[in-house]
Each structure stands twice: as C-alpha cells, then as structure tokens.
Write an enzyme that holds these catalytic residues in place. Structure first.
Site, PDB file in Angstrom:
ATOM      1  N   ASN A  38       5.053  -2.967  -5.758  1.00  0.00           N
ATOM      2  CA  ASN A  38       5.585  -3.376  -7.061  1.00  0.00           C
ATOM      3  C   ASN A  38       7.086  -3.662  -6.984  1.00  0.00           C
ATOM      4  OD1 ASN A  38       6.767  -0.846  -6.944  1.00  0.00           O
ATOM      5  ND2 ASN A  38       5.835  -0.070  -8.827  1.00  0.00           N
ATOM      6  N   ASP A  62       0.727  -2.730  -8.574  1.00  0.00           N
ATOM      7  CA  ASP A  62       1.145  -1.354  -8.853  1.00  0.00           C
ATOM      8  C   ASP A  62      -0.069  -0.439  -8.767  1.00  0.00           C
ATOM      9  OD1 ASP A  62       2.074   1.070 -10.114  1.00  0.00           O
ATOM     10  OD2 ASP A  62       3.657  -0.107 -11.065  1.00  0.00           O
ATOM     11  N   ILE A  63       0.037   0.662  -8.029  1.00  0.00           N
ATOM     12  CA  ILE A  63      -1.103   1.568  -7.898  1.00  0.00           C
ATOM     13  C   ILE A  63      -1.407   2.313  -9.194  1.00  0.00           C
ATOM     14  CG2 ILE A  63      -0.779   1.820  -5.410  1.00  0.00           C
ATOM     15  CD1 ILE A  63       0.398   4.598  -5.903  1.00  0.00           C
ATOM     16  N   SER A 125       3.035  14.589   4.327  1.00  0.00           N
ATOM     17  CA  SER A 125       4.349  15.017   4.809  1.00  0.00           C
ATOM     18  C   SER A 125       4.289  16.458   5.286  1.00  0.00           C
ATOM     19  CB  SER A 125       5.365  14.892   3.669  1.00  0.00           C
ATOM     20  OG  SER A 125       6.577  15.552   3.982  1.00  0.00           O
ATOM     21  N   TYR A 155       7.208  17.469  -4.877  1.00  0.00           N
ATOM     22  CA  TYR A 155       6.806  16.448  -3.905  1.00  0.00           C
ATOM     23  C   TYR A 155       5.747  17.000  -2.958  1.00  0.00           C
ATOM     24  CZ  TYR A 155       7.176  13.423   0.208  1.00  0.00           C
ATOM     25  OH  TYR A 155       6.891  12.614   1.273  1.00  0.00           O
ATOM     26  N   LYS A 159       1.608  15.867  -2.244  1.00  0.00           N
ATOM     27  CA  LYS A 159       1.022  15.541  -0.944  1.00  0.00           C
ATOM     28  C   LYS A 159      -0.207  16.403  -0.666  1.00  0.00           C
ATOM     29  CE  LYS A 159       3.710  12.186  -0.024  1.00  0.00           C
ATOM     30  NZ  LYS A 159       3.159  10.806  -0.063  1.00  0.00           N
TER      31      LYS A 159
END
Length: 328
Positions: A38, A62-63, A125, A155, A159
């Site tokens: 995007n 865009d997801i 990650s 974050y 994940k």
C-alpha cells in the site's frame, strides 16, 4: 512446492525483505511475482530495478482490505506474508499497527483459503522470546516479555499471533504455513524503521558527515545481525519445502556488540573518528542484553538453510549500495 513456473504474491513487496524475496523467486524461475504494497511504509523505488522483468507485477493493495487480497491471490501458489508494522512505527500508531499485524494476517489466511493457495511463509521475529534467559535460545524457549518496553511487547505478541494462525490454518484448512523468526535484518535497500538496524544507518550517516558515531551505553549490547539476502533465501527454501505448522529461527548464531558494529563501520569507511558513548535516553528499544546465543539448528536440520553472509561482508555490501544511491 516447486518455485519454477509458480505464481507467488509478496505482501509488503516494496520493502527491504520483500524486494530480496522477489529477486530470489525470479532467479529460481518463478512464472509470476506479484508485489503487493500500500506504499504507506514501502516505496516503489525499492523495487524499481525489478520492474523491467515482465514476470513482476507491482500492485497497490492493502492487507486490511480483504477484497484486494482475493483479487491478488487468484491463481496463486504461495504467499509470503511480509507486510506488517515493526516496533518503531507500531509505537507511533498502535491502533493501525495492531490492526495490520493481526487483522491483516487473518485476512491473508482467509484469502488464501478462498483462493486455494497452497502455502504461506509468515515473517515473524525473535522478538517473540522477549528478553531471553542466558544460554542457547532455540524455538522451544518461552516468551519473556515482562521487561520489554510496551511497544516491543505488543509487536512480539502480534508475531506470536501470526505464528499460531499458521498452525491453525494448517490444521483446520490444510494450508501449509511456516513462521520465520528473523533476528536483526539489514542490507541493501535498508530503511530507517528497524529499531536495532537503525544503529547501522544512523552511524554511517554521522561518519559520512564527519561526525563521531554514537554508541549507546558502554557498547556491550549485542544483537544477531542477519543479512537480508540470507533472510530471502530462508523464505524461498521454506516455501519450496513440504514442512508446515513450524516456526524457525532465521539467525546467524553470532552475537555482535555495538562496539564491534561501529568498529566495522569505521574500518570500511576508512574513518579515524572516535565514537561517543551516550545513555539510551527515551528511544524505543527492544531486547537489550550483552549475552545472546540464538540457535539455528532446527532450520539447518529441517530446511537445510545456513547463513552465508558475515556481518563484515554484509555491512560492506550495504555501504556500497548506499554510496551508489548517493551518487545517483
């Protein structure tokens, strides 16, 4: 899955990792590579060199808009789910960052189910471990997020959610899916959004201006720096394998201190500047440790992947790319 003659979609395609994954796919004979982005964080300039290949399609999408994923995934064999917010932009816009990293990943899997996509490789990650205990850190290590800054912890949780979506859709809908836990990714087409990789670019910029590089604390803080070319190879090897519902460390297994990182930068640039040591202040941080030992044994055994680019070679490549960009 065979890469040759396949069609693949890379969400977050106009990014550091996305562009290198596309290069790997093209080199292995993919029939079509769709780079979906995007352009909120990615930049079309990042993939400009790829657009001359008729097999590459750059698609604005865009997801968070699942209808756009339905269209992009038609006839697709595999999806590389790379689009997402890193810690720094998530800290600046948590509502959007959480939506992209959670709802967006659900949309990807639902669109894959609708379009009968065979496999998803999800970009996770090593942040999922939080601040790991001393000793070897393999994929069985628990998440220790209590000492993480809030944005870093959020974050990491996104994940973990993404990895468990891989397992859920594999078990419930037969979509093969793998999570790849990257350490600190750096390399050509480097951006300024990675919390830990930021040290490389900021200090190179200082050295280029004739200013002293800045080291946080006493410089003993370490990270596992993984070159983006190695990350891209891991992605494509994961896609081509028959493995599903697994997560893998994508790491070098080598801990590099901030002192060593700046030493390498000064050596490659031929600078005689001396670094300045400063406290961390209020900047967004993730893991802060002077001991780090990530294991890559699982991915070596199950996928046959090993890193090929040393930190010295990787930074040399990055600086050569940066100098070429400055000349251009």
């Amino acid at each position: 899955m065979k890469i040759a003659e396949g069609k693949f979609v890379v969400t977050g395609g106009a990014s550091l990792i996305g562009s290198h994954v596309a290069e790997q796919l093209l080199s292995q004979g993919a029939r079509e590579v769709v780079l979906l982005d995007n352009f909120a964080l990615g930049n079309p300039e990042t993939v400009k060199s790829l657009l001359g290949d008729p097999r590459v399609k750059l698609l604005r999408g865009d997801i968070l808009r699942i209808n756009e994923l339905y269209d992009a995934f038609e006839g697709c064999d595999g999806v590389f789910a790379i689009a997402g917010f890193l810690t720094l932009p998530l800290s600046q816009n948590p509502s959007l960052g959480l939506a992209v990293n959670v709802e967006g990943q659900v949309n990807i899997f639902e669109a894959c189910r609708y379009r009968n996509v065979k496999k998803v490789v999800f970009s996770s990650s090593v942040a999922v471990y939080g601040d790991p205990a001393p000793g070897l850190v393999d994929e069985r290590a628990p998440a220790q997020l209590n000492s993480f800054q809030p944005a870093a912890a959020l974050y990491a949780c996104t994940k973990l959610i993404g990895e468990n979506l891989c397992k859920l859709y594999s078990a419930k809908h037969g979509i093969q899916a793998i999570g790849l836990r990257y350490s600190t990714v750096y390399g050509e087409r480097q951006h300024y959004r990675g919390v830990n990789a930021l040290y490389i670019m900021e200090n190179y910029d200082r050295i280029a201006r004739g200013e002293a590089p800045v080291i946080t604390g006493d410089g003993s803080e370490v990270h596992d720096y993984i070159h983006v070319a190695d990350v891209a190879r891991a992605n494509v090897m994961a896609m081509s394998s028959d493995v599903t519902a697994e997560s893998f460390n994508v790491v070098t297994g080598v801990a590099t201190s901030l002192n060593r990182l700046v030493e390498i930068l000064l050596s490659i640039t031929g600078s005689s500047l001396k670094p300045v040591f400063k406290t961390g202040g209020g900047s967004v941080r993730s893991s802060v440790t002077d001991q780090l030992d990530f294991s890559r044994a699982k991915i070596e055994k199950m996928l046959g992947w090993v890193p090929e680019v040393s930190i010295e070679e990787g930074i040399r490549r990055l600086l050569e790319w940066r100098k070429a960009q400055e000349k251009a």
